[in-house]
Design an enzyme around this catalytic site. Structure first.
Site, short mmCIF file in Angstrom:
data_model
loop_
_atom_site.label_atom_id
_atom_site.label_comp_id
_atom_site.label_asym_id
_atom_site.label_seq_id
_atom_site.Cartn_x
_atom_site.Cartn_y
_atom_site.Cartn_z
N LYS B 87 34.13 52.09 61.75
CA LYS B 87 35.35 52.88 61.59
C LYS B 87 35.11 54.36 61.89
O LYS B 87 36.01 55.06 62.33
CB LYS B 87 35.86 52.70 60.16
CG LYS B 87 37.24 53.26 59.87
CD LYS B 87 37.67 52.80 58.50
CE LYS B 87 38.96 53.43 58.04
NZ LYS B 87 39.34 52.90 56.71
N ASP B 206 40.67 59.14 46.85
CA ASP B 206 40.08 57.93 47.44
C ASP B 206 38.74 58.25 48.07
O ASP B 206 38.66 58.88 49.13
CB ASP B 206 41.04 57.36 48.50
CG ASP B 206 40.47 56.12 49.21
OD1 ASP B 206 39.28 55.79 49.02
OD2 ASP B 206 41.23 55.50 49.98
N1 LIG Z 1 29.46 49.87 41.38
C1 LIG Z 1 29.40 50.81 42.33
N2 LIG Z 1 28.83 52.01 42.09
C2 LIG Z 1 28.77 52.95 43.04
N3 LIG Z 1 29.24 52.80 44.28
C3 LIG Z 1 29.82 51.62 44.57
C4 LIG Z 1 29.94 50.58 43.63
N4 LIG Z 1 30.57 49.53 44.20
C5 LIG Z 1 30.84 49.90 45.47
N5 LIG Z 1 30.38 51.15 45.70
C6 LIG Z 1 30.41 51.91 46.94
O1 LIG Z 1 31.72 51.95 47.43
C7 LIG Z 1 31.66 52.10 48.84
C8 LIG Z 1 32.61 51.17 49.47
O2 LIG Z 1 33.86 51.46 49.00
P1 LIG Z 1 35.14 50.83 49.65
O3 LIG Z 1 34.94 49.38 49.80
O4 LIG Z 1 36.30 51.29 48.87
O5 LIG Z 1 35.06 51.59 51.02
P2 LIG Z 1 35.89 51.40 52.33
O6 LIG Z 1 37.30 51.27 52.00
O7 LIG Z 1 35.25 50.35 53.13
O8 LIG Z 1 35.63 52.77 53.05
P3 LIG Z 1 36.65 53.83 53.56
O9 LIG Z 1 37.71 53.96 52.52
O10 LIG Z 1 35.83 55.04 53.68
O11 LIG Z 1 37.16 53.34 54.84
C9 LIG Z 1 30.23 51.85 49.27
O12 LIG Z 1 29.61 53.07 49.58
C10 LIG Z 1 29.64 51.21 48.04
O13 LIG Z 1 28.25 51.47 47.93
MG LIG Z 2 39.06 52.31 51.55
#
Ligand SMILES: Nc1ncnc2c1ncn2[C@@H]1O[C@H](COP(=O)(O)OP(=O)(O)OP(=O)(O)O)[C@@H](O)[C@H]1O
Ligand SMILES: [Mg+2]
Lengths: 107, 622
Positions: B87, B206
């Site tokens: 992305k 976010d």
């Molecule tokens: N328990 C946790 N503690 C800390 N960080 C976490 C935990 N669980 C998930 N993450 C972190 O959250 C992140 C992923 O978040 P999320 O799935 O919301 O991102 P995304 O939506 O894919 O990314 P973006 O919003 O930037 O496009 C990763 O960096 C992951 O390591």
């Molecule tokens: Mg996201």
């Protein structure tokens, strides 16, 4: 004879009603859809109609119009899971042949 | 077999006409798909019960890509062909991607948008994203038991035009009908707003894997209005991982890490980070390619100190968004946390400290965006009454034109509510000038060089006039997806030209067309075959049912003319069933259905009559 919900279906309906935050029950129905037969309908109920016939199954109110009831007498509504897919299914003893799609049928 | 769901009163779809709609959160790190069934939004899981699909694609030699967890597990041993966080590259040139040199990928710098060289050839980020979307699409179709009518796909609020267009193209490539692109924080607000029926002004914070978004939304009488957005499209959980990675390299005295080592250490860093959300210490153990053994222990306090700077970096855009909205801290009624990274304790604490209140966290921060998108999709396909709520969105970055001296004249200001149309007048600066070159840019800076170039086009055929006499009206129009079209019109002569801004990220229409061609030649053949099969089965069933009905009640309930008309429709269908044209079969089946509608209604009434006079239902159709 009556219309019933399986326990699983009743639990689901109750959950969906709770999440929806309003509604007095579930409406089952039948409508024609050309000669591919008749089709089931399944809707939330916000307002009951004067002709409605009510059944209560595991605490959930099921409403049905008299016309549809003729085709649904003895039907049990179930909630099933097939692979990744899940949803409600009509077990209707009046059905002669259904189209295999679960949505339309012939009597 | 289609299983049924409960519809809103009066909105039950005709059989085989269900409008299946999903919301997709196409994340940097994880992607999800959700839908609304029987009135509630839920995330769809795969066969193993996992909702989150890691946004990782591995290209194999055989050309068939591996997506998700399987690909993620191969990141360490096949780093060149295993593409994560794609992305970040959407609609971006190599120079636009910070930290690109730290990735193991073999970039090919194409004009506008980077490409990545893999086993299976050179891939654009659009193609990589399409692979992720395809997996979610088939998961959704398996879960819903049918083809999707459409999808709402979310994008970070700060995505510019090129990034949005790239996302749309990826969806198209994956065979998805995009109902709408929706800003992620707005989707989160939808999920929260509907679930709790809150009123007031909310701030959506976010912090995901690769992007940070801050949005200020106003919820009033069921209407969402985005009043300001800001953020950093290159800040997220990955940066926290990198902080730990650097700490490991330093503490462990790792002189030189191979590509494989660095992938391994990065994934250990992420594990440690996630561990520290619930624990005060994380152990990091690894054996490097050189044979060197690492065994370190990272204290939560150390981690918090190491990454305090990253959290501070989120507060700048937050302040700016508040300022843009003309709001003080007291005007905010609630703060919503979104994104996996907001699970981290020190992030929560910093947000609470900044806003002087505890943030809302009752929805799962990983899922809230997909859930909101699903609700929006459900609304857009008409499964929900439309007047219930309305959604206003804003434009994330100002749009403008280059003027004399490389300066930018803003035409559509940032945070204008979408859809929006604005126009501005310009003139010629030389006597006898017959053409004017129009350069569309996006960004907040004053100099063209500091903004992003979106498109260039020319307005020709202006009649020669003295400098300053021509009146050229340039109109900008941005649709609900945040996509732009620009037209120019010389008022005195009527000369005009228009362009739909296909952002200059390097994938021209030709190229998109070729990519679509490639994937569609297969997909289309498959789809045609499937449609044909389905239509034949439906058509045959319809013929049989009609024949049975005619045999039973045809003479009694139909006039000769009616019977002949039905017979004709049956013959037409019968002939077409032997052909290959699924569209024609469908059309013939529809017209047979129409021809028998009256008949079916009469039969239903007749059978009710009979039932009421005491005959058993199953005896009717002997
Ligand atoms: N328990 C946790 N503690 C800390 N960080 C976490 C935990 N669980 C998930 N993450 C972190 O959250 C992140 C992923 O978040 P999320 O799935 O919301 O991102 P995304 O939506 O894919 O990314 P973006 O919003 O930037 O496009 C990763 O960096 C992951 O390591
Ligand atoms: Mg996201």
């Amino acid at each position: 004879m009556a219309i019933t919900l399986s326990e699983r279906a009743a639990n689901r309906v109750q959950k969906f009603l709770d999440q929806r935050g309003k509604g007095v029950g579930l409406r089952l129905g039948v409508r024609t859809s050309g000669c591919s037969g008749m089709a089931y309908t399944l809707e939330f109920v916000d307002e009951t109609l004067p002709d409605d016939i009510a059944f209560v199954s595991y605490g959930v109110t099921v409403l049905i119009d008299p016309k549809s009831l003729t085709f649904l007498e003895g039907t049990e509504l179930d909630f099933v899971r097939e692979g990744l897919n899940e949803g409600f299914k009509f077990n209707n003893p009046n059905v002669k042949n259904s189209c295999g799609c679960g949505e339309s049928f012939n009597v | 077999m289609a299983l049924l769901h409960i519809a809103e009163p009066g909105l039950c779809a005709d059989p085989h006409q269900h409008r299946l709609a999903v919301g997709i959160d196409l994340g940097t790190t994880n992607s999800l798909v959700a839908t609304v069934r029987s009135g509630s939004a839920a995330v769809l899981e795969d066969e193993s019960g996992r909702a989150l699909l890691p946004s990782v694609v591995r290209y194999r030699q055989n050309g068939i890509p591996e997506v998700g967890l399987a690909a993620q597990l191969r990141q360490t041993d096949d780093p060149h062909n295993t593409i994560a966080s794609v992305k970040r590259f959407m609609g971006r040139g190599l120079k636009d991607v910070p930290g690109a040199s730290a990735t193991p990928y073999r970039f090919v710098d194409a004009p506008g948008m980077v490409r990545i060289e893999t086993h299976a050839g050179v891939k654009s980020p659009v193609e990589v994203s399409a692979e992720i979307l395809k997996v979610l699409r088939s998961r959704a179709e398996a879960s819903l038991g049918g083809e999707l009518t459409g999808a709402v796909i979310t994008v970070p609020a700060y995505f510019d035009d090129a990034q949005r267009q790239a996302t749309k193209d990826a969806a198209r490539l994956a065979g998805l009908n995009v109902l709408r692109l929706l800003n992620e924080p707005t989707a989160a607000a939808i999920a929260y707003g509907l679930d709790t029926a809150s009123q007031g002004t909310f701030c959506i914070y976010d912090l995901g894997g690769g992007t940070f978004d801050i949005s200020i939304l106003r919820l009033r009488q069921g209407i969402f209005e985005v009043v300001a957005t800001n953020g950093d499209s290159a800040l997220g959980g990955d940066d926290f991982d990198e902080c730990i990675y650097r700490w490991i390299v330093e503490q462990g005295g790792v002189a030189e890490a191979s590509v494989t080592d660095s992938r391994l250490l990065l994934s250990l860093a992420r594990k440690a980070k996630e561990t520290l959300t619930g624990h005060d210490e994380a152990r990091i153990r690894a054996t490097l390619a050189s044979g060197v053994e690492l065994d370190l222990s990272l204290a939560a306090e150390t981690f918090f100190a190491l990454t305090a700077g990253l959290i501070a970096k989120t507060l700048g855009p937050t302040r700016k968004a508040l300022r843009d909205a003309g709001l003080g801290m007291d005007d905010i009624d609630g703060v919503v946390l979104v994104g996996g990274s907001t699970r981290m304790r020190h992030v929560r604490a910093a947000v609470a400290d900044f806003f002087k209140r505890e943030p809302l966290t009752n929805l799962d921060p990983d899922k809230v965006v997909a859930l909101g998108a699903a609700m929006q999709a459900n609304l857009l396909v008409g499964n929900h009454k439309t007047d219930d709520w309305l959604l206003l969105d804003v434009i994330p970055l100002s749009l403008g034109l280059e003027t004399m001296g490389g300066l930018v004249e803003k035409v559509v200001p940032r945070n204008a509510t979408l859809p929006v149309a604005r126009a501005q007048e310009f003139t010629t600066f030389k006597d006898g000038q017959t053409a004017i070159s129009i350069h569309v840019v996006q960004g907040e800076r004053e100099l063209v060089g500091d903004c992003r170039s979106l498109a260039r086009f020319e307005l020709r055929g202006i009649p020669p006039m003295v400098a300053g006499a021509a009146r050229i009206r340039v109109a900008f129009q941005v649709d609900a997806d945040g996509l732009l079209s620009v037209s120019a019109h010389e008022q005195t002569s009527g000369v005009q030209t228009a362009i739909e801004v296909k952002p200059s990220y390097g994938l021209g229409d030709d190229e998109i067309a070729r990519m679509l061609q490639d994937s569609f030649t297969h997909a289309k053949n498959d789809m045609d075959a499937r449609n044909l099969r389905e239509q034949r089965v439906d058509g045959l069933r319809l013929l049989e049912a009609t024949q049975a009905a005619l045999d039973a009640d045809g003479l009694r309930l139909l006039s000769d003319t009616e019977r002949i008309a039905i017979g004709r429709a049956m013959d037409t269908l019968q002939v077409l069933l032997n052909g290959q044209d699924h569209v024609a079969i469908k059309r013939a089946a529809d017209s047979l259905n129409r021809a028998t509608a009256q008949f079916a209604a009469r039969r239903m009434d007749a059978s009710i009559q009979r039932a009421l006079t005491g005959r058993r239902l199953d005896a009717i159709e002997a």
